[in-house]
Design an enzyme around this catalytic site. Structure first.
Site, mmCIF file in Angstrom:
data_model
loop_
_atom_site.group_PDB
_atom_site.id
_atom_site.type_symbol
_atom_site.label_atom_id
_atom_site.label_comp_id
_atom_site.label_asym_id
_atom_site.label_seq_id
_atom_site.Cartn_x
_atom_site.Cartn_y
_atom_site.Cartn_z
ATOM 1 N N TYR A 124 -73.337 119.070 58.775
ATOM 2 C CA TYR A 124 -74.458 118.293 60.325
ATOM 3 C C TYR A 124 -74.142 118.492 61.371
ATOM 4 C CZ TYR A 124 -78.764 116.674 62.058
ATOM 5 O OH TYR A 124 -79.578 116.498 62.609
ATOM 6 N N GLN A 186 -84.218 114.897 57.261
ATOM 7 C CA GLN A 186 -85.120 116.300 56.462
ATOM 8 C C GLN A 186 -83.772 117.325 55.943
ATOM 9 O OE1 GLN A 186 -86.343 115.660 59.482
ATOM 10 N NE2 GLN A 186 -86.561 117.640 60.701
ATOM 11 N N SER A 233 -69.728 106.174 68.943
ATOM 12 C CA SER A 233 -68.634 106.611 69.441
ATOM 13 C C SER A 233 -67.834 105.339 70.433
ATOM 14 C CB SER A 233 -68.346 107.915 70.490
ATOM 15 O OG SER A 233 -67.041 108.423 70.236
ATOM 16 N N GLN A 255 -66.435 108.292 77.734
ATOM 17 C CA GLN A 255 -66.679 107.698 77.037
ATOM 18 C C GLN A 255 -68.398 106.981 77.767
ATOM 19 O OE1 GLN A 255 -65.664 107.699 73.647
ATOM 20 N NE2 GLN A 255 -67.370 106.816 73.392
ATOM 21 N N HIS A 258 -71.332 109.651 76.509
ATOM 22 C CA HIS A 258 -71.498 110.267 75.484
ATOM 23 C C HIS A 258 -73.106 109.567 75.530
ATOM 24 C CE1 HIS A 258 -69.481 112.776 73.453
ATOM 25 N NE2 HIS A 258 -68.562 111.586 73.907
ATOM 26 N N GLU A 322 -62.248 103.821 67.085
ATOM 27 C CA GLU A 322 -62.313 105.185 66.179
ATOM 28 C C GLU A 322 -61.501 106.258 67.384
ATOM 29 O OE1 GLU A 322 -65.384 107.379 68.493
ATOM 30 O OE2 GLU A 322 -65.638 108.936 67.050
ATOM 31 N N HIS A 323 -61.643 105.555 68.877
ATOM 32 C CA HIS A 323 -60.051 106.261 69.995
ATOM 33 C C HIS A 323 -59.285 105.529 70.977
ATOM 34 C CE1 HIS A 323 -64.523 109.568 70.479
ATOM 35 N NE2 HIS A 323 -62.726 110.255 69.576
ATOM 36 N N ASP A 356 -61.230 115.381 71.854
ATOM 37 C CA ASP A 356 -62.346 116.239 71.155
ATOM 38 C C ASP A 356 -63.095 117.589 71.556
ATOM 39 O OD1 ASP A 356 -63.256 113.552 71.991
ATOM 40 O OD2 ASP A 356 -64.157 113.790 73.778
ATOM 41 N N GLU A 410 -56.493 96.421 23.946
ATOM 42 C CA GLU A 410 -57.522 96.478 24.057
ATOM 43 C C GLU A 410 -58.483 96.549 23.282
ATOM 44 O OE1 GLU A 410 -57.623 99.351 27.627
ATOM 45 O OE2 GLU A 410 -56.757 97.531 29.111
ATOM 46 N N HIS A 415 -58.133 105.469 20.313
ATOM 47 C CA HIS A 415 -57.419 105.572 21.400
ATOM 48 C C HIS A 415 -55.842 105.320 20.735
ATOM 49 C CE1 HIS A 415 -60.428 105.154 24.245
ATOM 50 N NE2 HIS A 415 -59.786 105.129 25.017
#
Lengths: 430, 430
Positions: A124, A186, A233, A255, A258, A322-323, A356, A410, A415
């Site tokens: 995506y 969608q 981010s 940053q 963004h 994240e960074h 990036d 068990e 088994h």
């Protein structure tokens, strides 16, 4: 922008909180769109594309001719840059290829592990004000290296019904097999259930806004794997007096531009340094085209002073950025003890924008504190580990008794019998 | 038990369907218990433990003394078997330890990847008619090897408020740090949110019934990572005339005894062989303590005949079995072309129960067709990959122009400036 000093530990979790979305409303919209896409397939996708992206499409699949011709319509300089990025990203992800692991765990008991590609993956790529072709590189290059057979890319069309040429260029270069002109909830629903035009995929990758993130959670609950949930981010810069406040200010701004919800944190053991960073931000901010967005984000920025390296490490691990940019005299203790971070940039000449786009590392990273449990996206995420075992007769003699003891304990007698029937076969050891 | 021949491909997806649960009802119960545990913590856990497990507990944390003393109260033979299992599982999972990856992607651009343990993990071990101590081994051994600091184990207490000794023994042997007497949805909720007694963990592992599975999906949507969704256990046996129908029957039964919803599939290119397997099942079934359960499961078993190896491979990939046993004259084409399976058992002396307990591979595997996107549980699942990069000045000169070109094309000017400000710093190349 204010500097915060000496924050007591019991306030850290509050400081580390990211913005929360009203998920109840999101869940209702996501559920509605998912059921309609499940029921009406392509027609539902077209309906929502017209509703949200203001374009009525006859065909949501990009035609082969269009893919080939449109993808070439970008500046030569941009082509060269994208190719250079591809080379570096390929190098770093090729290095992640793993050889099978083979072990004889007991005499005659051979166990091994192999890596097989996930056959169908869905990527995506969000729309928005600019075409995020770098995300195509980051999602598709490891898919291709892993050997995924179908690489489906969903991205919203613009108001003319087209996909921006740089996205097509990156997609063609990296071996994307199908492009779907659909975005938002969608698109995720289509890849989850499959429609006439959109293949049902086994795993969905990629960033997105809160709607897309909620849709990916829904996809997961419907049985489709996802990379990880995404949020706004983030960057945390750790810097001392040996760093350059101009550079640090530029990194924080990169940053902040963004989005208004971007998370910006700067940590230092020098109050003076923090003050100089703030001054530099003010100077650089006014020259930016996205200054409004950046300023909104900076209103929530944290400038933290801490004299203690141990406390700093603990705070970073609690925040789990994240960074993480580390520009300090001696980074050794930090590199050793940071447990929770997505991607770490070391030294004065390693801006986040390098990662990036072009250094080779993946820019798909865990946000929102998820670096406590998830790592950077990589080749592994496009493969599955399959275990194999081949046990010789003598191997089963070696481990068979213990298997039966455990199975019986068990309460799983069949088994145990699957072993006994083999051990009792006339003379077991040939 | 009937043999099905020549199934047309368009009917495969129907044949490969696993039982579906009524999730709407589950979701409501899960949501209710999660909100109560979030609100009332330990009190809510105790309330639900009394309601579902019929025991009122004062303290849900197992005391250290109890852990130490109770864990020793198991037969010597069982201790030895568990130790042997631990040795083999450790060997196979130690072999999965990865060295950092280091690459100079461009001159002066150094990228590397390291693996760090997830600091706090939660293991879920279901209750039921017998103590599933093997699951403790499978979940805790990789956690310990990975270096997870807190290893919390939740398992339901019996009607006396105790945890079965074999579970405690396995937990002590493998380094579990805390044992919580709680099961079901309330246990998953507790590890998701954290309570006074139960630490909030970063990732939850382990099998469970449909309630636990739904609770894990809820945990995931609340921001806690999970291993993967679990469903009823499955085996697909592929065998030809060179296999032993007694062994194959025993393997199918060992799967069928798990539960009425266990999935059992047998594929062969020999009708006669399939008939002999069915005969052998009838003979062996009557001697099993869990024969009622096994018979219910076998009512839905598939016995499929196919003369074509290619078709067989395609069907297996479509089914994506959790366990795949291959007992054929030449397994090479199958080993090469099987893409979707959790754990593969090769040859006549590799029963599934070996992998369930003792060969060394992990028995936590993707069910319900999830082997299309997930692999076997392993060391990776307890670690995170962190990317690092250190760019030298000359490295930034090398890639800096392309970064700026790409950042500007994505409309992110501050990203470009973070590079420009460094490149423009007096004389860049020292």
């Amino acid at each position: 922008m204010q500097i915060i000093k000496n924050i007591p530990r019991q306030k850290w979790s509050e400081l580390c909180k990211r913005p929360e979305f009203e998920t109840n409303k999101l869940i209702n919209i996501v559920d509605e769109i998912f059921s309609n896409v499940k029921l009406s397939g392509d027609d539902a996708i077209k309906f929502y594309t017209e509703k949200f992206d203001s374009i009525a499409l006859n065909n949501i699949v990009l035609k082969e001719e269009e893919f080939k011709s449109q993808s070439q319509k970008i500046p030569v300089e941009l082509k060269a840059a994208i190719k250079q990025a591809k080379t570096n990203i390929e190098k770093f992800h090729m290095a992640q290829i793993r050889n099978p692991i083979k072990v004889e765990t007991a005499p005659g008991v051979f166990c091994w592990q192999e890596y097989r590609p996930i056959q169908k993956v869905g990527l995506y790529v969000p729309g928005g004000s600019a075409p995020l072709f770098s995300t195509v590189l980051m999602l598709a290059i490891p898919a291709k290296i892993a050997g995924c057979k179908e690489i489906v890319l969903c991205t919203p069309p613009n108001k003319n019904g087209n996909i921006p040429a740089p996205i097509l260029y990156a997609a063609q270069l990296t071996g994307v097999t199908k492009i779907i002109k659909a975005g938002g909830i969608q698109a995720i629903a289509a890849m989850t259930y499959g429609t006439k035009s959109v293949p049902k995929v086994f795993k969905i990758f990629g960033p997105g806004n809160q709607y897309v993130t909620q849709a990916k959670l829904k996809a997961f609950s419907e049985g489709t794997a996802i990379d990880f949930p995404a949020g706004p981010s983030e960057v945390l810069v750790l810097a001392d007096n040996t760093a350059n406040p101009e550079f640090v200010a530029a990194d924080l701004l990169s940053q902040a531009e963004h989005g208004s919800d971007s998370q910006v944190v700067c940590l230092s053991n020098s109050l003076e340094f923090l003050e100089r960073v703030i001054e530099n931000i003010e100077v650089q901010l006014s020259a930016l085209p996205r200054k409004e967005i950046a300023r909104n984000s900076l209103n929530n920025a944290l400038f933290l002073f801490s004299a203690s390296a141990d406390e700093t490490i603990d705070f970073i691990n609690e925040y789990a950025p994240e960074h993480l940019i580390i520009s300090v005299e001696d980074e050794t203790p930090y590199l050793k003890n940071i447990q929770n971070a997505g991607s770490v940039f070391v030294g004065n000449y390693s801006p986040e924008s390098a990662g990036d786009y072009l250094s080779g590392t993946n820019h798909t990273l865990p946000t929102n504190g998820n670096a406590k449990s998830y790592g950077s996206l990589g080749l592994d995420d496009y493969t599955k580990k399959i275990s194999f075992q081949r046990i010789e007769k003598k191997g089963l003699v070696e481990i068979g008794n213990s298997i039966q003891v455990m199975a019986n304990a068990e309460g799983l007698e069949a088994h145990a019998k699957a072993v006994a029937i083999r051990l009792n076969e006339h003379s077991m050891i040939d």
